[in-house]
Scaffold this motif. Structure first.
Motif, PDB file in Angstrom:
ATOM      1  N   GLY A  25     -11.147 -43.575 -36.623  1.00 39.75           N
ATOM      2  CA  GLY A  25     -12.852 -43.057 -36.238  1.00 39.75           C
ATOM      3  C   GLY A  25     -12.789 -41.758 -36.415  1.00 39.75           C
ATOM      4  N   GLY A  26     -13.917 -41.539 -35.778  1.00 44.48           N
ATOM      5  CA  GLY A  26     -14.556 -40.008 -35.439  1.00 44.48           C
ATOM      6  C   GLY A  26     -14.959 -39.881 -37.079  1.00 44.48           C
ATOM      7  N   PRO A  27     -15.836 -38.375 -36.475  1.00 47.55           N
ATOM      8  CA  PRO A  27     -17.176 -37.709 -37.252  1.00 47.55           C
ATOM      9  C   PRO A  27     -16.140 -37.110 -38.388  1.00 47.55           C
ATOM     10  CG  PRO A  27     -16.077 -36.153 -36.326  1.00 47.55           C
ATOM     11  CD  PRO A  27     -15.880 -37.295 -34.932  1.00 47.55           C
ATOM     12  N   TYR A  28     -14.681 -37.120 -38.876  1.00 40.38           N
ATOM     13  CA  TYR A  28     -14.808 -36.487 -40.101  1.00 40.38           C
ATOM     14  C   TYR A  28     -14.630 -38.437 -41.078  1.00 40.38           C
ATOM     15  CZ  TYR A  28     -13.688 -32.147 -37.844  1.00 40.38           C
ATOM     16  OH  TYR A  28     -13.409 -31.212 -37.084  1.00 40.38           O
ATOM     17  N   TRP A  29     -13.676 -39.077 -40.570  1.00 39.03           N
ATOM     18  CA  TRP A  29     -14.023 -40.069 -41.244  1.00 39.03           C
ATOM     19  C   TRP A  29     -15.088 -41.346 -41.624  1.00 39.03           C
ATOM     20  CZ3 TRP A  29      -9.692 -40.256 -43.775  1.00 39.03           C
ATOM     21  CH2 TRP A  29      -8.133 -39.240 -43.446  1.00 39.03           C
ATOM     22  N   ALA A  30     -15.870 -40.970 -40.836  1.00 38.23           N
ATOM     23  CA  ALA A  30     -17.473 -42.013 -40.951  1.00 38.23           C
ATOM     24  C   ALA A  30     -17.551 -42.044 -42.240  1.00 38.23           C
ATOM     25  CB  ALA A  30     -18.301 -40.862 -40.268  1.00 38.23           C
ATOM     26  N   PRO A 108     -20.957 -31.548 -32.591  1.00 36.98           N
ATOM     27  CA  PRO A 108     -20.168 -31.229 -33.704  1.00 36.98           C
ATOM     28  C   PRO A 108     -19.333 -29.717 -33.542  1.00 36.98           C
ATOM     29  CG  PRO A 108     -22.765 -30.875 -34.168  1.00 36.98           C
ATOM     30  CD  PRO A 108     -22.446 -31.796 -32.261  1.00 36.98           C
ATOM     31  N   PRO A 109     -18.909 -28.796 -34.461  1.00 41.57           N
ATOM     32  CA  PRO A 109     -17.973 -27.717 -34.521  1.00 41.57           C
ATOM     33  C   PRO A 109     -18.759 -26.734 -33.682  1.00 41.57           C
ATOM     34  CG  PRO A 109     -17.610 -28.939 -36.462  1.00 41.57           C
ATOM     35  CD  PRO A 109     -18.477 -29.404 -35.730  1.00 41.57           C
ATOM     36  N   GLY A 112     -19.373 -25.992 -28.373  1.00 39.32           N
ATOM     37  CA  GLY A 112     -20.241 -26.734 -26.927  1.00 39.32           C
ATOM     38  C   GLY A 112     -19.587 -27.777 -26.169  1.00 39.32           C
ATOM     39  N   THR A 113     -20.099 -28.393 -26.685  1.00 40.57           N
ATOM     40  CA  THR A 113     -20.463 -30.284 -26.600  1.00 40.57           C
ATOM     41  C   THR A 113     -19.066 -30.787 -27.007  1.00 40.57           C
ATOM     42  OG1 THR A 113     -22.222 -30.021 -26.698  1.00 40.57           O
ATOM     43  CG2 THR A 113     -21.503 -32.450 -27.417  1.00 40.57           C
ATOM     44  N   ARG A 114     -18.745 -31.807 -25.916  1.00 43.51           N
ATOM     45  CA  ARG A 114     -16.885 -32.196 -26.289  1.00 43.51           C
ATOM     46  C   ARG A 114     -17.766 -34.048 -25.994  1.00 43.51           C
ATOM     47  NH1 ARG A 114     -12.789 -30.087 -26.784  1.00 43.51           N
ATOM     48  NH2 ARG A 114     -10.999 -31.665 -26.772  1.00 43.51           N
ATOM     49  N   ARG A 115     -17.092 -34.559 -27.284  1.00 41.37           N
ATOM     50  CA  ARG A 115     -17.607 -35.947 -27.352  1.00 41.37           C
ATOM     51  C   ARG A 115     -16.731 -36.725 -27.338  1.00 41.37           C
ATOM     52  NH1 ARG A 115     -22.176 -36.756 -31.872  1.00 41.37           N
ATOM     53  NH2 ARG A 115     -20.860 -38.957 -31.291  1.00 41.37           N
TER      54      ARG A 115
END
Length: 151
Positions: A25-30, A108-109, A112-115
């Protein structure tokens, strides 16, 4: 000393031999599919029994508690230098019922926002040819050994 990971390779005969893999999961593998899937696995903590770690990781990543007779497939060096020890077990699960733990990252990198994202966003059953196309390059060796031993 290299880090050690442990994983479970769940298989079934339905009617052909199939293995259960998970997609990270996560944005890098989407946006990735072929070459992105994995054996459910994770790091073995210091002093932890590797098979117990493999079972814990499978539960954390899928929500499925696996019981039965485990067969040690072997240990394999991953491109990262980690050692991955894999056990096989025959069983079944419904990928639609998969429930993974989550991890937090800044996204996004530099925003400052954690998801929060699921560690695994889906699982599926694959026969040999498709499994070999879906698995990450570094985990091909365990699958090759499994399919040779079970052909």
């Amino acid at each position: 000393m290299p880090e050690v990971s442990a994983g479970l390779l769940l298989f079934r005969r339905h009617p052909k031999l199939q293995i259960f893999l998970v997609h990270p999961g996560g944005p890098y593998w989407a946006g990735k599919d072929e070459g992105a899937w994995s054996i459910p696995k994770g790091l073995v903590t210091s002093g932890e029994n590797a098979l117990l770690a493999a079972r814990r990781e499978f539960l954390e990543e899928t929500g499925f508690a696996i019981e039965g007779d485990f067969h040690e497939l072997g240990s394999f060096r991953l491109p990262s230098g980690k050692i991955l020890t894999v056990w096989t077990i025959e069983g079944d699960c419904d990928p639609a019922s998969l429930s993974s733990n989550a991890f937090d990252i800044e996204w996004p990198p530099h925003s400052g926002t954690r998801r929060s994202f699921p560690e695994v966003d889906r699982g599926a059953w694959f026969e040999r040819e498709l499994a070999m196309a879906k698995i990450t390059k570094g985990q091909r060796a365990p699958l090759e050994r499994f399919f040779v031993e079970n052909s």
